[in-house]
Design an enzyme around this catalytic site. Structure first.
Site, mmCIF file in Angstrom:
data_model
loop_
_atom_site.group_PDB
_atom_site.id
_atom_site.type_symbol
_atom_site.label_atom_id
_atom_site.label_comp_id
_atom_site.label_asym_id
_atom_site.label_seq_id
_atom_site.Cartn_x
_atom_site.Cartn_y
_atom_site.Cartn_z
ATOM 1 N N LYS A 13 27.864 67.251 66.491
ATOM 2 C CA LYS A 13 29.175 67.485 66.050
ATOM 3 C C LYS A 13 29.246 68.225 64.794
ATOM 4 C CE LYS A 13 30.001 62.847 65.393
ATOM 5 N NZ LYS A 13 28.863 62.257 66.074
ATOM 6 N N ARG A 89 35.719 55.421 64.988
ATOM 7 C CA ARG A 89 34.542 54.987 65.487
ATOM 8 C C ARG A 89 34.569 53.554 66.375
ATOM 9 N NH1 ARG A 89 30.900 57.711 62.201
ATOM 10 N NH2 ARG A 89 28.733 57.561 62.346
ATOM 11 N N ARG A 128 16.055 66.618 61.002
ATOM 12 C CA ARG A 128 17.352 67.295 60.390
ATOM 13 C C ARG A 128 17.439 67.156 58.783
ATOM 14 N NH1 ARG A 128 23.438 64.541 61.542
ATOM 15 N NH2 ARG A 128 22.557 62.791 60.681
ATOM 16 N N ARG A 161 18.177 62.587 55.342
ATOM 17 C CA ARG A 161 18.970 61.327 54.927
ATOM 18 C C ARG A 161 18.428 59.979 54.944
ATOM 19 N NH1 ARG A 161 24.624 62.178 58.235
ATOM 20 N NH2 ARG A 161 24.163 59.942 58.964
ATOM 21 N N ARG A 172 21.720 52.761 65.218
ATOM 22 C CA ARG A 172 23.053 53.689 65.380
ATOM 23 C C ARG A 172 23.520 53.811 66.652
ATOM 24 N NH1 ARG A 172 21.023 57.903 61.447
ATOM 25 N NH2 ARG A 172 22.838 59.053 62.127
HETATM 26 P P1 ADP Z 1 26.003 60.093 62.099
HETATM 27 O O1 ADP Z 1 27.294 60.360 63.089
HETATM 28 O O2 ADP Z 1 25.055 60.932 62.090
HETATM 29 O O3 ADP Z 1 25.754 58.360 62.638
HETATM 30 P P2 ADP Z 1 27.844 59.659 59.767
HETATM 31 O O4 ADP Z 1 27.714 60.526 58.478
HETATM 32 O O5 ADP Z 1 29.016 59.970 60.550
HETATM 33 O O6 ADP Z 1 26.462 60.081 60.667
HETATM 34 O O7 ADP Z 1 27.768 58.136 59.328
HETATM 35 C C1 ADP Z 1 26.819 57.750 58.685
HETATM 36 C C2 ADP Z 1 26.967 56.208 58.492
HETATM 37 O O8 ADP Z 1 28.452 56.024 57.861
HETATM 38 C C3 ADP Z 1 27.328 55.317 59.734
HETATM 39 O O9 ADP Z 1 26.186 55.032 60.467
HETATM 40 C C4 ADP Z 1 28.152 54.229 59.360
HETATM 41 O O10 ADP Z 1 27.630 53.081 58.801
HETATM 42 C C5 ADP Z 1 28.899 54.760 58.209
HETATM 43 N N1 ADP Z 1 30.277 55.350 58.822
HETATM 44 C C6 ADP Z 1 30.849 56.575 58.966
HETATM 45 N N2 ADP Z 1 31.983 56.848 59.610
HETATM 46 C C7 ADP Z 1 32.495 55.443 60.019
HETATM 47 C C8 ADP Z 1 33.461 54.874 60.457
HETATM 48 N N3 ADP Z 1 34.500 55.943 60.947
HETATM 49 N N4 ADP Z 1 33.584 53.382 60.647
HETATM 50 C C9 ADP Z 1 32.661 52.785 60.019
HETATM 51 N N5 ADP Z 1 31.368 53.369 59.561
HETATM 52 C C10 ADP Z 1 31.375 54.489 59.286
#
Ligand code: ADP
Ligand code: ZN
Length: 227
Positions: A13, A89, A128, A161, A172
């Site tokens: 993404k 999400r 990554r 990360r 995840r």
């Molecule tokens: P990735 O898509 O690689 O898992 P992100 O940077 O989008 O990484 O998200 C990292 C973490 O941040 C997620 O595993 C979650 O804990 C939290 N997070 C991010 N966006 C949301 C969301 N919209 N709702 C709830 N938690 C979120």
């Protein structure tokens, strides 16, 4: 143009967002980045978020939608359009987003769904690396930096990360399977879902995207003339 990017962690993404940014000049907002900013502040809220993120669990809907609403209503950069990455999400977040957008009178144009195989996802996430200074993305195999652990763009230090380890990735993926797939149905029902193949090379994804956006009337109307 207002877009949300959907798909499992590591589907690509971030790269897709980069392409769209180049093509359309709209801002890319990652709720993961917003939450990590909050974590850095070391506030009580930041600490709570950190505990959840490092386990691979979702941050509660209220916290995330509050941050998103502030962003949409207060950040002038978003006036031209935007793409959200990592949000919504959950179905509740998708409904909340619609509520916010009805309030401001600017509905979403598309939900772009990026699909990818589990094998591809694991390879992508474990390799990554990110730049500490400018946030640029690299990959040990697919997009290695010219110098080990140094950003090609700004010379910053690269890091991995803390949630890009196999155990957290599995968690995840599990969270994604149970929550996020419902959102795909939500946008399909609204006729806003468009599919992009995450296993493809970037260049092919770009072609698909051009085709898709050109077929869409709302994009044609918004496009600056001559481009
Ligand atoms: P990735 O898509 O690689 O898992 P992100 O940077 O989008 O990484 O998200 C990292 C973490 O941040 C997620 O595993 C979650 O804990 C939290 N997070 C991010 N966006 C949301 C969301 N919209 N709702 C709830 N938690 C979120
Ligand atoms: Zn950098």
């Amino acid at each position: 143009m207002r877009i949300v990017l959907l798909g499992p962690p590591g589907a690509g993404k971030g790269s897709l967002a980069g392409l769209i940014k180049d093509m359309m000049g709209i801002v890319h907002i990652s709720t993961g980045d917003m939450l990590r900013e909050e974590m850095k502040k070391g506030t009580k809220l930041g600490l709570k978020i950190k505990g959840l993120v490092e386990k691979g669990a979702l941050v509660p809907d209220e916290i995330v939608t509050e941050l998103v609403e502030q962003k949409i209503t207060r950040d002038p950069q978003l006036a031209k359009g935007y793409m959200f990455d990592g949000f919504p999400r959950t179905t509740q977040q998708a409904q909340e987003l619609d509520r916010i957008l009805v309030k401001v009178g600017k509905p979403l144009d598309f939900a772009l769904y990026m699909e990818a195989s589990l094998q591809m996802i694991l390879t992508r996430l474990t390799g990554r690396r990110l730049c500490r200074q400018c946030g640029a993305l690299f990959h040990l195999k697919n997009k290695p930096p010219q110098k080990v652990n140094v950003c090609d763009l700004c010379g910053g230090e690269l890091y991995q990360r803390s949630d890009d380890n196999e155990q957290t990735i599995r968690k995840r993926m599990q969270v994604y399977e149970t929550n996020t797939k419902l959102i795909i149905d939500y946008y399909a029902a609204q006729g806003k879902l468009r599919r992009v193949d995450g296993d493809k090379e970037t260049i092919d994804v770009r072609d698909d995207l051009v085709t898709m956006l050109h077929e869409d009337k709302s994009y044609q109307n918004q496009r600056p003339s001559g481009s």
